[in-house]
Design a protein around this motif. Structure first.
Motif, PDB file in Angstrom:
ATOM      1  N   UNK A 250       4.717  19.723  36.561  1.00  0.00           N
ATOM      2  CA  UNK A 250       4.237  20.966  37.154  1.00  0.00           C
ATOM      3  C   UNK A 250       3.351  20.737  38.378  1.00  0.00           C
TER       4      UNK A 250
ATOM      5  N   UNK B 192       5.867  46.932  49.368  1.00  0.00           N
ATOM      6  CA  UNK B 192       5.603  45.578  48.885  1.00  0.00           C
ATOM      7  C   UNK B 192       4.253  45.097  49.402  1.00  0.00           C
TER       8      UNK B 192
ATOM      9  N   UNK C 271       1.994  31.916  38.372  1.00  0.00           N
ATOM     10  CA  UNK C 271       2.521  30.564  38.546  1.00  0.00           C
ATOM     11  C   UNK C 271       2.259  30.137  39.980  1.00  0.00           C
ATOM     12  N   UNK C 272       2.094  28.846  40.205  1.00  0.00           N
ATOM     13  CA  UNK C 272       1.707  28.374  41.534  1.00  0.00           C
ATOM     14  C   UNK C 272       2.585  27.211  41.969  1.00  0.00           C
ATOM     15  N   UNK C 273       2.780  27.082  43.281  1.00  0.00           N
ATOM     16  CA  UNK C 273       3.700  26.041  43.773  1.00  0.00           C
ATOM     17  C   UNK C 273       3.124  24.631  43.672  1.00  0.00           C
TER      18      UNK C 273
ATOM     19  N   UNK D 196       9.785  38.684  39.463  1.00  0.00           N
ATOM     20  CA  UNK D 196       8.502  38.000  39.398  1.00  0.00           C
ATOM     21  C   UNK D 196       7.533  38.486  40.471  1.00  0.00           C
ATOM     22  N   UNK D 197       6.308  38.038  40.314  1.00  0.00           N
ATOM     23  CA  UNK D 197       5.367  38.135  41.406  1.00  0.00           C
ATOM     24  C   UNK D 197       4.199  39.070  41.177  1.00  0.00           C
ATOM     25  N   UNK D 198       3.275  38.990  42.120  1.00  0.00           N
ATOM     26  CA  UNK D 198       2.081  39.824  42.058  1.00  0.00           C
ATOM     27  C   UNK D 198       2.465  41.291  42.196  1.00  0.00           C
TER      28      UNK D 198
ATOM     29  N   UNK E 174      13.712  34.579  51.451  1.00  0.00           N
ATOM     30  CA  UNK E 174      12.368  35.003  51.848  1.00  0.00           C
ATOM     31  C   UNK E 174      11.492  35.406  50.654  1.00  0.00           C
ATOM     32  N   UNK E 175      10.202  35.495  50.874  1.00  0.00           N
ATOM     33  CA  UNK E 175       9.290  36.134  49.930  1.00  0.00           C
ATOM     34  C   UNK E 175       9.842  37.525  49.611  1.00  0.00           C
ATOM     35  N   UNK E 176       9.821  37.911  48.367  1.00  0.00           N
ATOM     36  CA  UNK E 176      10.303  39.210  47.846  1.00  0.00           C
ATOM     37  C   UNK E 176      11.824  39.336  47.868  1.00  0.00           C
TER      38      UNK E 176
ATOM     39  N   UNK F 133       2.698  41.603  49.442  1.00  0.00           N
ATOM     40  CA  UNK F 133       3.269  40.581  50.318  1.00  0.00           C
ATOM     41  C   UNK F 133       3.103  40.963  51.780  1.00  0.00           C
TER      42      UNK F 133
ATOM     43  N   UNK G 260       7.310  27.500  40.149  1.00  0.00           N
ATOM     44  CA  UNK G 260       6.040  27.870  40.790  1.00  0.00           C
ATOM     45  C   UNK G 260       6.276  28.539  42.129  1.00  0.00           C
ATOM     46  N   UNK G 261       7.150  27.956  42.928  1.00  0.00           N
ATOM     47  CA  UNK G 261       7.442  28.542  44.239  1.00  0.00           C
ATOM     48  C   UNK G 261       8.200  29.864  44.105  1.00  0.00           C
ATOM     49  N   UNK G 262       9.132  29.866  43.174  1.00  0.00           N
ATOM     50  CA  UNK G 262       9.926  31.073  42.906  1.00  0.00           C
ATOM     51  C   UNK G 262       8.998  32.255  42.603  1.00  0.00           C
ATOM     52  N   UNK G 263       8.030  32.045  41.717  1.00  0.00           N
ATOM     53  CA  UNK G 263       7.099  33.122  41.369  1.00  0.00           C
ATOM     54  C   UNK G 263       6.197  33.471  42.549  1.00  0.00           C
ATOM     55  N   UNK G 264       5.741  32.432  43.201  1.00  0.00           N
ATOM     56  CA  UNK G 264       4.807  32.640  44.318  1.00  0.00           C
ATOM     57  C   UNK G 264       5.456  33.499  45.403  1.00  0.00           C
ATOM     58  N   UNK G 265       6.748  33.312  45.602  1.00  0.00           N
ATOM     59  CA  UNK G 265       7.477  34.091  46.600  1.00  0.00           C
ATOM     60  C   UNK G 265       7.887  35.468  46.078  1.00  0.00           C
ATOM     61  N   UNK G 266       7.619  35.725  44.809  1.00  0.00           N
ATOM     62  CA  UNK G 266       7.926  37.042  44.260  1.00  0.00           C
ATOM     63  C   UNK G 266       9.407  37.378  44.305  1.00  0.00           C
ATOM     64  N   UNK G 267      10.237  36.388  44.023  1.00  0.00           N
ATOM     65  CA  UNK G 267      11.681  36.606  44.076  1.00  0.00           C
ATOM     66  C   UNK G 267      12.223  37.175  42.766  1.00  0.00           C
TER      67      UNK G 267
ATOM     68  N   UNK H 121       4.927  22.543  40.693  1.00  0.00           N
ATOM     69  CA  UNK H 121       5.384  23.846  40.218  1.00  0.00           C
ATOM     70  C   UNK H 121       6.720  23.826  39.509  1.00  0.00           C
TER      71      UNK H 121
END
Lengths: 379, 379, 379, 379
Positions: free
Chosen positions: D299, D99, D287-289, D320-322, A276-278, D102, A309-316, D302
Motif C-alpha cells: 500500500x 463536482x 484511500x490515498x495514492x 468512489x471519492x470525496x 481524468x479525475x471524476x 474536484x 489509492x489513486x483510483x479513489x483519489x481521482x474519484x473515478x 496505494x
C-alpha cells in the motif's frame, strides 16, 4: 446436423451432432445462416476455461425461424432473427429490469446464461446448422426486410456491437466527451464505433496490431500503438495532461505486454492513469473468478494488484460485466436499417462452416488481417 | 459605442449609446466581434412583447475580452469567449444544479436573466461594440486557439446550438431513436443537427420554407412540407403508424398555418399526435404567459386548447423552457474544435453592424435564403 | 363462479359467470382472496365509459395460485401472488423497457391491457372467485411467508401503492424535496405516503373530505382544505411564495369544484401555479381522449384550456400515464415485508363479495369514512 | 485568534495564530461557533499524511458571518452558515457540473481543495475562532431561523451527513433496496441514516464497537459485529444468500482486523462478496495514492490485492471519492428544518475549543462512547 465441436485445447472439428429441436413450449428453433467466431471463444479454444470437450461453440448467431413451440406468440416461422448471446427468461427480477445478462432462471445457481459458453449453462452454441432458442419470444430480435442481404451487419447485434456499446454506457459516456478504448479487437472496434455514433468529440484506440489500428482510423478514431511507447503518456499528451473523460476496457484477463507475458492488471491500471479525475471506466473485457492456468499466480483466484489509492483519489467510477444485449439491440438494429451504422466493416472473412478449424487457428494467432470471421452454415 | 437600438414595432436603428463598462468587481467586458440575430429577437422586433424603446438587442454574442473586474480570476484580457444568452450567478439554488436559465440572483423577483431580452432583466444586448458580462468567470466560455477563424461556428454556442440540443434532452432522446422536429428555423435546424450528432436513427423536420427544408436535408434529415398535407399523417406514414419516439417543438407561440393565421396550440397538438405512446416531447419554442397582441383571444393569458386526454392516454412526457446554455456549451465547443460539428452551415449572411436594420427586415419576412444573420461590429 | 357484474350506470350485481380457466400454456389461474374497489372502477360504474354490460370489474387482485399452464416455469400452485392491474407480455418493445402499462401484445391495436377495464382489452376482472392471469410468470408477483396475514397490505401492490409511487417518479421527486399532492383519495394518499417514504422534506395534500385529510395528517403530511380557500395560495404560503418542488395529480378528469361542477382542467392549472419554476408535475389521475358524457363540452374530445404560456415560462416538466406496476412492485413488497411500509392504513371496509353492490354505492357517493373497500371472495 | 494546531504525530495544541481575514473580494469571514473533529482528521493527527506542523485542523464548520468582501452579493453579515469542507470556485468545469469536491481552480495542479486538510491546498481549518471562506457566495450555505438552536444538527451538513448520503448515491441505492454499510463511525452512521431516510427496506451496519453498533440499531439498522464472525456470511444469511443490493465503504485505508493489523483491501473485498450480482458499491472511506507509513508494504503506492475476477463476474459497479457537499446540503438542511432528520444523534461530546487536545486523544483511541466530538470556539 453439423456443428463446430470443441475437442480440447486449440482443437475444434466440424462434425455431426444430434439435431437441435423444440424442447419446451416457449422454444424457437432457428436455422443458422450466419454465426461469428468471438474473441471470448478463444479463451475456451485455448483451454483456459472448464468448457467440456464435445461441446458446441457459437454465441453470435443469426438466422431464420424454422419452428416455434406452442406457447410462442410473437415470433413466426420464416422470421429473420438475431439472437442475443445471453439467454434470459424475461420475467425474473434481473430480466425485468433489463439485466438480461444476469438472468436468474436460465442458469440455476448462477446469474446469467449463454450459448456455447463455459459456466453459462447447458446450452449448445450456434456454430451449427440449427440453434434452439429458449424463451424465444423474449430472446429473438426480429429483423427488417433487408435482413438477408445485410446479414453480416445484423449478426453483430448478437454480441459485439451491443457489447462495445455497453462499454461506453458502463463508462458513463456522454456526447461531446473524449474516450479512450483499450483493445482494438472486434469488441474494442465496436466500442470505438459506438462512441463515434453517440457523438464523442475524440476517440483514442490503444492496440499494437497494425491491421486493427488501421480499422480504428477508418472510422475516425485516433490510433495509439502501445508497442511504440506508454499508452498512458500518449493519452495524456492528446488530452493536455488531463486524461480522457471516459475509458473503455475491451481486452480482458489475458492482457499481455508486447513480449507476450500476461498481466491481468495491466489494462485496468493503465485506465486509472489514462482517465481524468471524476472520470468513468467501463469494463467488458472478460475477467474470471478462477483461472485454471494462470500465467500470473495471483490471478489463479482472480486477484490483481490494483492502483486503488489513486483510483479513489481521482474519484473515478467503474462499471463492469457482460452486456445485456436486449438493452441495446433494437436501437442498434434501427441504426443499421436506416443506414446510420454499418458494423460489418470489421469482417475480414466469410467462410463456410467446414472451414471453422482453420479459421479458429488463424484468429487465435491474431494473424494479420484476421479481424473477424463469419461462418455460414447454410452456404 | 454603436449598437442596434429598438425604436418601436418593426423598427431598429444603429446609433451611439453610452459605452458598456465594468460595473461590478465580478464583471467582464467583451469586445463583440460576432453577434447573431435570433428568431426570438423577432418577437420583440414585431412589438409582440413589452421590450422598451431605446433598448439594445442581441443575446448571441462572441468576442474578445477587453477588461476584467478585480474579482475575476479565470478569464483574462485577450481571451476569446462565447457568451451564453442566459446570465447566471453560479451560486444560487438553480445555477448550482445547472439550471442557469433560471438564475434566482440576476433578475430579482423572477427566475432567469438574459441580454437584450423582454422581461429578462435590465441587461443591454450585444448587437453593439461592447458587452458587459456579469459574473464573468461563470458566464464566459473560453474558446480554443481556432476561435477567431471559426467565429461563425463558435457564436452558435451562445444560444441556438445549445438550445436545439436542449430540446432533444427535454424530449428524452436516446441514440438510435426516431425524432420529429417541428420548425426548421435556426433553432429547429440546430435541434435536428443535434439529434443527428447524438445518433438518432431518423430525424424528420417539419416546415414549409424550401430553403430551410433543403438545409435540413443537407444534414441527413427527412424534410416534411406541411403546406403539402398533414404533417402528422406524414410522420405516421414514415413510422409505420406508430409515431416518432421523440418530438421537438422549435416554433413557439406564433405558430401559424400556411395562410398566416396564428394558432398557438397547433404545434403542441400536432406533436401529441405525431409522437408514440410513452414518447417524450421537448419544447424550446418560446411561449409567454401574457400576449399583449394575441391573434387568438384565448392566448392573451397564455392559454391554449390542448389535447390533454390523448396526451395522458398515450402516457407522454413534456419538458419545456429556455436552455441552460452552460449545461452543454463546453461539450459542443469541443465537438466544433475537433471538427465533429460545424453549426455555421445555417449562416446565410455575415454583415457589418450598420446593416442590421435591413437584415432585421429580411429575416422577419422569412425572405427566401435569409436563414441566419451574423453581425460583425468590429468589421 | 361468483363475480361482480356491471349491469349499467350505477348498478352492479354479484352473480354466477362462467368459470375462469387456463386458456393458454402461459396462463396462471388465481383463487382471489382479496380484491379492492378502485376509484377508476367508479368512472365505469357511473357509465362514463364504454364498459359493456355484463362485464366483470376488478383490477386490484391478490390470491393463491390454483393452477398453471404447461409453459409456466416460475409460479407454482399454492403460491400467494399479487397481480398487477396491467397485463403485459414481457417481451414486446415496451415491456422489455419496463413500460408494462403499454404492452404492445396483450391489447392489439392499442398499447396496454388491464383486467375489467374499459378499452383495455377483453380481460375479465378479479372481483370474482377466480382470475385468469395471462403470461403468469411475468404478471404474478410472488409474496413472502406473511402473505396471508398481511393481505390488506400486499393487495395494494396490484395498483394504488405503485400508482401513487409512480406519480412521485413522474414528477421527478428527489429526497429532501417539497411535494404537493392534489387529491386525497386512495391513490393520492398512497402518493403522499410514497413521498414520505422516499424522504420528502414536506408533503402537502389538497382535498376537501375531512376523513381523507385526517388520513393524510396521520402519515405526517400537511392537509390543505380547498373548500376553505385557494389551494394555490395555501401552497405558496407554505413555501415562501416559491411553490412546491414537485406536484402530483391524483384526481383525474372528473375534478370538480366544491359545488360539484366538473372542470377537467382545474387540477392541472392549479398545479402549474403551485409548482416552482423548473419544477416537475406527475399525473396519474385518469384522463381520456373521448368522454361520452362530458359536463364540460370541450372535454368531449379530451380537450382542456391549459395555462401553457405560464407552464413554458416556468420551465416545468410533466409526466403522465398509467403506472407500470412491475417497475415498483418488488421494492414495495419488500418494504411491506420488512415493516417499513403499511399501506393498509387507508382500508376502511373489508367485506364479503356479496356486499359489493352496497359498497359501490357508498364509495361512489364518497360517503364519510368509505375510504377504501376490500372485497373477500373466499370469505 | 485561538486555533487547534498540529504539533506532530498524536499531538495538537490550542494556541494563538494570526487572525483569519478577508483576502479577496469574494471572501467571507465566518465566526465559528461549532466545529467537529472528523475521522479523517485522525489520519493527519496520527502522522499518516504529509500535513505540516503548525497547520490548523478543522473542516466541519458552522458559524455566523462576521464580514464579507466587496464582491459578495448573497451572503450578509449576521447570516448563520454551514460551510462545506470542500472549497469550490463555482465556475470551473467540475464545479459547474456539481463536482465541487474536484474544483480545478482552488488547488492549482490538483482537483479539489479543503480546509485544514493534507494535500488539499493552503487553507487553514476552522477549529479556530474564525474561518476565511473563499468564494463565499458559492461556499456558504445559509441556514434557517432555527440555526442557532440546532447547531449540532446543521454542523453535520459541512461533511459527514452529505458524505454518508453521497456513499448511498455512489452505490446507486434506490428506495426499497437492501444496503450493507461497512463501518459505524460517524460517516458510516450517517450513511446508514441516509439509507433509512431514502427508503431502504433493510440496512445492515458492520462494525465491532458496541457503542457504535447500538447507535446503528437506534436508527432502525441491523448491527453486524465482525468480531463475532465473518461479516460476509452474516450479510449473506440475512439476504437469503443473495447479498445486499448495495454496499457502502465507510472505513478507509486503515481498515484493520480485530487484532489491529491493517489490511487496506479488506473492506473492498468483503464488499464484493457481500453485494449481489449487478449490485453497486460506494466508497467514501479515504484511500490515498501514497502512504508514507504503510503497515501493508504494497500500500506504500496505494496498491491493494483486489478480487477483480469475482467483481467483474458479478457485474458490479463501484463509485468512489470525496463528497461534493453542495450536491446535497440544501436538501439535507431542509430535512433538518422540517424535523425529518436529526443527525446530531451521533454527538457524544460538546466541548470548548480548549479541550481539543484531550478530545483528539480519546477519539483517536476509539474510547468507548467517544462517537463524535463538537468543539465550540465561542463558548
Amino acid at each position: 446436423m453439423k456443428a463446430v465441436v470443441y475437442e480440447g485445447p486449440r482443437s475444434v472439428s466440424v462434425k455431426e451432432v444430434p439435431d437441435a429441436k423444440i424442447e419446451r413450449p416457449t422454444d424457437v428453433l432457428v436455422k443458422i445462416t450466419c454465426t461469428n467466431i468471438c474473441g471470448s471463444d478463444l479463451h475456451m479454444y485455448e483451454g483456459r476455461t472448464d468448457f467440456e470437450r464435445g461441446g458446441v461453440f457459437g454465441h453470435e448467431n443469426l438466422g431464420q425461424v424454422a419452428e416455434v413451440g406452442n406457447a410462442v406468440d410473437r415470433v413466426k416461422v420464416g422470421d429473420w432473427v438475431a439472437v442475443p448471446f445471453n439467454i434470459g427468461c424475461g420475467f425474473c427480477k434481473n430480466c425485468e429490469r433489463g439485466l438480461s445478462a444476469y438472468c436468474l432462471t436460465t442458469n440455476p445457481g448462477m446469474a446469467g446464461a449463454a450459448y456455447g459458453f463455459a459456466d453459462m449453462g447447458p446450452y449448445r452454441g450456434g456454430q451449427a446448422e440449427y440453434l434452439r432458442v429458449p424463451y424465444g419470444d423474449y430472446n429473438c430480435l426480429k429483423l427488417p426486410p433487408d435482413a438477408e442481404e445485410k446479414q453480416s451487419d445484423y449478426v453483430m447485434l448478437a454480441d459485439i456491437f451491443p457489447t462495445g456499446w455497453h462499454c461506453t454506457e458502463l463508462a458513463g459516456m456522454q456526447p461531446g466527451e473524449c474516450v479512450v478504448v483499450y483493445g482494438a479487437g472486434p469488441v474494442g472496434l465496436m466500442c470505438a464505433y459506438s462512441a463515434m455514433i453517440k457523438g464523442a468529440c475524440m476517440v483514442m484506440v490503444v492496440d499494437r496490431h497494425p491491421d486493427r489500428l488501421r480499422l480504428a482510423e477508418s472510422i475516425g478514431a485516433i490510433a495509439i500503438d502501445d508497442s511504440k511507447g506508454s499508452p498512458v503518456e500518449q493519452v495524456l499528451k492528446l488530452t493536455n495532461g488531463i486524461g480522457a473523460d471516459r475509458g473503455c476496457e475491451c481486452v480482458g484477463y489475458q492482457a499481455h505486454d508486447p513480449q507476450g507475458h500476461e498481466h491481468p492488471n495491466m489494462t485496468m491500471n493503465n485506465l486509472v492513469h489514462s482517465v481524468k479525475f471524476t472520470g468513468g471506466i467501463g469494463v467488458v473485457g472478460v475477467y474470471i473468478p478462477q483461472d485454471p492456468a494462470p500465467q500470473d499466480k495471483l490471478y489463479a483466484d482472480g486477484d490483481i494488484i490494483f492502483d486503488y489509492g489513486l483510483f479513489w483519489f481521482k474519484g473515478q467510477k467503474v462499471g463492469t460485466g457482460q452486456c445485456n444485449v436486449k438493452a441495446y439491440n433494437r436501437q442498434l438494429r434501427d441504426l443499421i436499417y436506416t443506414g446510420r451504422a454499418k458494423p460489418s466493416f470489421i469482417v475480414s472473412h466469410q467462410l463456410p462452416l467446414a472451414e471453422a478449424p482453420d479459421a479458429y487457428q488463424h484468429f487465435d494467432a491474431r494473424d494479420d488481417g484476421w479481424t473477424k470471421v463469419t461462418l455460414q452454415p447454410a452456404a
